[in-house]
Design a protein around this motif. Structure first.
Motif, mmCIF file in Angstrom:
data_model
loop_
_atom_site.group_PDB
_atom_site.id
_atom_site.type_symbol
_atom_site.label_atom_id
_atom_site.label_comp_id
_atom_site.label_asym_id
_atom_site.label_seq_id
_atom_site.Cartn_x
_atom_site.Cartn_y
_atom_site.Cartn_z
ATOM 1 N N ARG A 131 105.146 -54.053 59.297
ATOM 2 C CA ARG A 131 106.444 -54.025 59.969
ATOM 3 C C ARG A 131 107.147 -52.683 59.756
ATOM 4 O O ARG A 131 108.009 -52.291 60.535
ATOM 5 N N ASP A 132 106.782 -51.958 58.726
ATOM 6 C CA ASP A 132 107.418 -50.678 58.415
ATOM 7 C C ASP A 132 106.764 -49.484 59.115
ATOM 8 O O ASP A 132 107.300 -48.387 59.064
ATOM 9 N N THR A 133 105.613 -49.688 59.726
ATOM 10 C CA THR A 133 104.909 -48.595 60.399
ATOM 11 C C THR A 133 104.951 -48.838 61.902
ATOM 12 O O THR A 133 104.524 -49.879 62.375
ATOM 13 N N ARG A 134 105.456 -47.859 62.634
ATOM 14 C CA ARG A 134 105.564 -47.995 64.091
ATOM 15 C C ARG A 134 104.826 -46.848 64.774
ATOM 16 O O ARG A 134 104.771 -45.745 64.264
ATOM 17 N N THR A 135 104.323 -47.151 65.957
ATOM 18 C CA THR A 135 103.694 -46.149 66.809
ATOM 19 C C THR A 135 104.594 -45.950 68.019
ATOM 20 O O THR A 135 104.923 -46.909 68.725
ATOM 21 N N MET A 136 105.006 -44.722 68.244
ATOM 22 C CA MET A 136 105.871 -44.403 69.376
ATOM 23 C C MET A 136 105.042 -44.350 70.663
ATOM 24 O O MET A 136 103.901 -43.881 70.650
ATOM 25 N N LEU A 137 105.625 -44.829 71.764
ATOM 26 C CA LEU A 137 104.938 -44.891 73.044
ATOM 27 C C LEU A 137 105.735 -44.168 74.126
ATOM 28 O O LEU A 137 106.954 -44.039 74.024
ATOM 29 N N THR A 138 105.052 -43.744 75.147
ATOM 30 C CA THR A 138 105.696 -43.283 76.367
ATOM 31 C C THR A 138 105.713 -44.470 77.312
ATOM 32 O O THR A 138 104.688 -45.127 77.504
ATOM 33 N N ALA A 139 106.877 -44.767 77.876
ATOM 34 C CA ALA A 139 107.005 -45.900 78.780
ATOM 35 C C ALA A 139 107.495 -45.415 80.135
ATOM 36 O O ALA A 139 108.381 -44.562 80.215
ATOM 37 N N THR A 140 106.921 -45.950 81.187
ATOM 38 C CA THR A 140 107.322 -45.601 82.541
ATOM 39 C C THR A 140 107.721 -46.861 83.288
ATOM 40 O O THR A 140 106.934 -47.802 83.393
ATOM 41 N N LEU A 141 108.949 -46.877 83.795
ATOM 42 C CA LEU A 141 109.391 -47.937 84.691
ATOM 43 C C LEU A 141 109.042 -47.498 86.108
ATOM 44 O O LEU A 141 109.361 -46.380 86.517
ATOM 45 N N SER A 142 108.391 -48.372 86.849
ATOM 46 C CA SER A 142 108.026 -48.076 88.233
ATOM 47 C C SER A 142 108.653 -49.124 89.141
ATOM 48 O O SER A 142 108.468 -50.326 88.940
ATOM 49 N N ILE A 143 109.420 -48.651 90.123
ATOM 50 C CA ILE A 143 110.017 -49.522 91.134
ATOM 51 C C ILE A 143 109.315 -49.193 92.444
ATOM 52 O O ILE A 143 109.304 -48.040 92.871
ATOM 53 N N ARG A 144 108.728 -50.219 93.073
ATOM 54 C CA ARG A 144 107.910 -49.995 94.268
ATOM 55 C C ARG A 144 108.378 -50.880 95.418
ATOM 56 O O ARG A 144 108.445 -52.092 95.278
#
Length: 179
Positions: A71-84
């Motif tokens: 719970r103390d270790t996190r991996t950062m992500l790139t997130a993309t919201l797509s509206i189509r």
């Protein structure tokens, strides 16, 4: 006969050499930095009054980080919201695109007045990897409407990596009751 084999061999080598030279990249082109756009805005404001009864709301979960091993270790992500806009004939109107963090606090609003997407058009909003304002329970609330029956898509794609391994996953938006 030996001369004809040598001639064919020479021609083949010449073709391979010319193909190789033509496919080599110009190193000068690789030195040009790529400009990353922070905002993806359409310059198409809607001037008509919104009929409140037409507005629908979609919730899209976003994972800007995930737990890794503990719970103390996190991996950062790139997130993309797509509206189509999936319609081939009608426009999709979007009046709100709000980004919330894990605690339910509004982090940012992406538009300040309604916009529209032309038929078959898409728009993306990126939460960059180093942006930790959302957390593991981040989400978007999107208000949209249309003049005719539409079935737009609201997706999120998350991309990350652990060591030499890369991964991605998606989430779908769900319609929620507006308050």
């Amino acid at each position: 006969m030996n001369k004809s084999i040598i001639v064919v061999f020479s021609v083949c080598l010449s073709v391979i050499f010319l193909t190789f030279l033509g496919s080599c990249k110009d190193l000068k082109n690789e030195e040009i930095p790529v400009e990353i756009l922070d905002e993806h805005m359409l310059d198409r404001r809607v001037n008509t009054a919104i009929i409140d009864s037409l507005i629908r709301q979609v919730y899209v979960p976003i994972y800007s980080d995930i737990y890794n091993q503990t719970r103390d270790t996190r991996t950062m992500l790139t997130a993309t919201l797509s509206i189509r806009n999936t319609s081939i004939r009608d426009s999709l109107f979007v009046s709100t695109i709000d980004y919330y963090n894990t605690q339910g606090d509004l982090v940012r609003s992406y538009i300040d007045s309604p916009i529209y997407l032309k038929p078959m058009e898409s728009i993306d909003y990126v939460i960059e990897q180093q942006d930790n304002s959302g957390g593991s329970g981040a989400n978007f609330l999107i208000d949209w409407y249309s003049k005719k029956q539409l079935n737009p898509l609201f997706h999120a794609v998350m991309v990350g990596g652990l060591g030499a391994q890369a991964f991605s996953f998606t989430t779908d938006g769900i319609e929620v009751e507006r308050e």
